[in-house]
Design a protein around this motif. Structure first.
Motif, PDB file in Angstrom:
ATOM      1  N   ASP A 157      66.151  11.994  36.390  1.00 40.41           N
ATOM      2  CA  ASP A 157      66.634  10.513  36.056  1.00 40.41           C
ATOM      3  C   ASP A 157      65.246   9.942  35.381  1.00 40.41           C
ATOM      4  O   ASP A 157      65.605   8.922  34.850  1.00 40.41           O
TER       5      ASP A 157
ATOM      6  N   LEU B 273      65.164   6.877  42.048  1.00 38.28           N
ATOM      7  CA  LEU B 273      65.457   8.020  41.161  1.00 38.28           C
ATOM      8  C   LEU B 273      65.149   9.647  41.608  1.00 38.28           C
ATOM      9  O   LEU B 273      64.428   9.764  42.370  1.00 38.28           O
TER      10      LEU B 273
ATOM     11  N   CYS C 282      68.470  -0.335  34.230  1.00 38.33           N
ATOM     12  CA  CYS C 282      69.379  -0.709  35.341  1.00 38.33           C
ATOM     13  C   CYS C 282      68.630  -1.338  36.631  1.00 38.33           C
ATOM     14  O   CYS C 282      69.104  -2.332  37.021  1.00 38.33           O
TER      15      CYS C 282
ATOM     16  N   TYR D  23      70.642   7.356  47.433  1.00 31.51           N
ATOM     17  CA  TYR D  23      70.970   7.553  46.033  1.00 31.51           C
ATOM     18  C   TYR D  23      71.218   9.041  45.655  1.00 31.51           C
ATOM     19  O   TYR D  23      70.886   9.969  46.451  1.00 31.51           O
TER      20      TYR D  23
ATOM     21  N   PHE E 228      72.875   2.868  40.065  1.00 24.57           N
ATOM     22  CA  PHE E 228      71.518   2.596  40.179  1.00 24.57           C
ATOM     23  C   PHE E 228      71.341   1.287  40.912  1.00 24.57           C
ATOM     24  O   PHE E 228      71.364   0.257  40.445  1.00 24.57           O
TER      25      PHE E 228
ATOM     26  N   ALA F   9      68.239   4.454  33.171  1.00 25.45           N
ATOM     27  CA  ALA F   9      68.321   4.290  34.578  1.00 25.45           C
ATOM     28  C   ALA F   9      67.118   3.257  34.914  1.00 25.45           C
ATOM     29  O   ALA F   9      67.500   2.341  35.981  1.00 25.45           O
TER      30      ALA F   9
ATOM     31  N   HIS G 216      71.329  12.423  36.328  1.00 26.72           N
ATOM     32  CA  HIS G 216      71.416  13.206  35.249  1.00 26.72           C
ATOM     33  C   HIS G 216      71.182  14.600  35.901  1.00 26.72           C
ATOM     34  O   HIS G 216      70.047  14.970  36.100  1.00 26.72           O
TER      35      HIS G 216
END
Length: 334
Positions: A186, A182, A195, A126, A159, A192, A130
Motif C-alpha cells: 500500500d 497502511l 486519501c 485496516y 482508508f 492511498a 493493494h
C-alpha cells in the motif's frame, strides 16, 4: 504549546516457518518494553508480525495454512497474542500490529489493528488494499512465489483515518493525533496516502515484509546481483515513505521484518521514522530485532498543510477524473 509524541518502530528479525507463535510474541513484548523504556507511547510492529511471511509458500493441507491465521474476532483478547496487548496496557503504550485475519465468515485479510492502552481496546482496523503477487505458483521452479492473491482478499475497509485517544498534548483544542494505517505494498500507491491526507492525517503507521531479492516478483528482466537488488529495494522503500510523507505533510512510521527467514528468504529491514518534510528522523541499523525511536512534534505538519500542500486552495479535482475512473493504461492514439 507543541504537540510532542515519542514514537517507535519495532523491527523484527527472522521468523521461520516453524517458529512457534508464542516465541514470536515473547520477542514482540521484549521490543515493546525496550520502546517503553525509551519513552515511546506509540509503537508500530511489522506486517504479519506473529508469523513468518507464509505467502511465499504453497500449502496443500488447509489445516497447515489455517495455523498462520488469527481466527478470533478480537486478537487483543485471544491466546497467545493477548499477552502483547496486556503488556501494552500495563506500560501505557499504544500499538499498531499486523496479522493474518480470518473472519467468522471465513474471509481472509492481511490486516492491522490499532490498540489503545488508555482505553484497553482496539480502536481501529485496516485491511491491506493493494494485494501483490499471484494466485497460482510460478512455472519456474527456481522462482520464489509470492501468493498473497491466493491467500488474501483486497481490503474492504478503505482508508479511514482516526484519532489516537488520550494523546492530546496541549489544552488549546488541537485534539488528539490523526492517524492512518497502511500495509506493505500500500505504501507504494500515492492514492492511498492522499486519501489519508485529505482527512488531515498527521502520522501514517505502516508494517511491511519486503524481499531483498525476488526478480520474478518484481518482473525485472535486468540482470541484477542480490547485493544491488537489496540496495535498490531499500532505496525504493525509503523513497515512497519520504516522498509521500512530504506530499501529505505528515509523519510516518515504517516497521519491517528483516533478515534471512528459513535460511533462504531475505527481507530488507530498513525500518524508519520520517518527518513531514521528507527527512528520515530515525533508521534501523541492523537486520534483526531492533527498536528505533523519535520524538515528533505534530505541529510540524501544519507548515505543509497550510502552505504548499494546502489542498483547499490548490487542488484541482476537475482534472483528476482519470485517476479514479481508469484502472489499466490507455495510450494516446498519436
Amino acid at each position: 504549546m507543541s504537540r510532542i509524541l515519542k514514537v517507535a518502530a519495532a523491527q523484527l528479525g527472522p521468523v521461520h516457518l516453524d517458529t512457534p507463535r508464542a516465541e514470536t510474541v515473547v520477542r514482540l513484548i521484549r521490543l515493546l518494553k525496550s520502546a517503553a523504556r525509551q519513552g515511546a507511547t506509540l509503537v508500530v510492529f511489522p506486517e504479519l508480525a506473529f508469523t513468518t511471511f507464509f505467502a511465499r509458500h504453497l500449502f496443500d493441507e488447509p489445516t497447515r495454512l489455517e495455523a498462520f491465521f488469527e481466527h478470533d474476532k478480537d486478537i487483543s483478547r485471544s491466546s497467545p497474542t493477548k499477552a502483547l496487548f496486556e503488556e501494552a496496557q500495563r506500560l501505557g503504550v499504544d500499538i499498531c500490529v499486523g496479522y493474518a485475519e480470518k473472519t467468522p465468515e471465513g474471509r481472509a485479510f492481511n490486516s492491522a489493528i490499532y490498540y489503545s492502552a488508555k482505553q484497553d481496546r482496539v480502536m481501529a482496523k485496516y485491511r491491506k488494499v493493494h494485494i501483490p503477487g499471484t494466485r497460482e505458483p510460478l512455472p519456474d521452479k527456481a522462482a520464489v512465489n509470492h501468493l498473497e492473491k491466493r491467500y488474501f482478499e483486497p481490503g474492504d475497509l478503505g482508508f479511514q483515518a482516526f484519532r489516537a485517544p488520550g494523546k492530546r498534548q496541549n489544552a488549546d483544542g488541537a485534539g488528539d493525533p490523526i492517524l492512518g494505517m497502511l500495509i506493505c505494498n500500500d505504501r507504494r500507491w500515492p492514492e492511498a496516502w492522499r486519501c489519508y491526507g485529505l482527512q488531515g492525517v498527521e502520522v501514517i503507521l505502516c508494517g511491511y515484509n519486503t524481499p531483498a531479492y525476488n526478480p520474478h516478483f518484481w518482473g525485472t528482466s535486468k540482470a541484477m546481483s542480490p547485493e544491488i537488488a537489496k540496495s535498490t529495494a531499500i532505496a525504493q522503500h525509503k523513497l515512497v515513505m519520504q516522498a509521500n510523507s512530504y506530499m501529505n505533510s505528515c509523519f510516518s512510521i515504517a516497521a519491517g521484518k528483516a533478515g534471512l527467514e528459513d535460511g533462504q528468504y531475505e527481507l530488507i529491514g530498513g525500518s524508519c521514522i520520517v518527518g513531514p518534510e521528507g527527512q528520515i528522523l530515525a533508521e534501523a541499523a541492523t537486520t534483526d530485532d531492533e527498536v528505533i525511536c523519535a520524538e515528533i512534534d505534530l505541529d510540524e505538519c501544519r507548515q505543509g498543510k497550510e502552505h504548499i500542500f494546502n489542498f483547499a486552495q490548490h487542488r484541482r479535482v476537475e482534472t483528476y477524473r482519470r485517476v479514479v475512473d481508469q484502472v489499466g493504461v490507455t495510450q494516446p492514439d498519436s
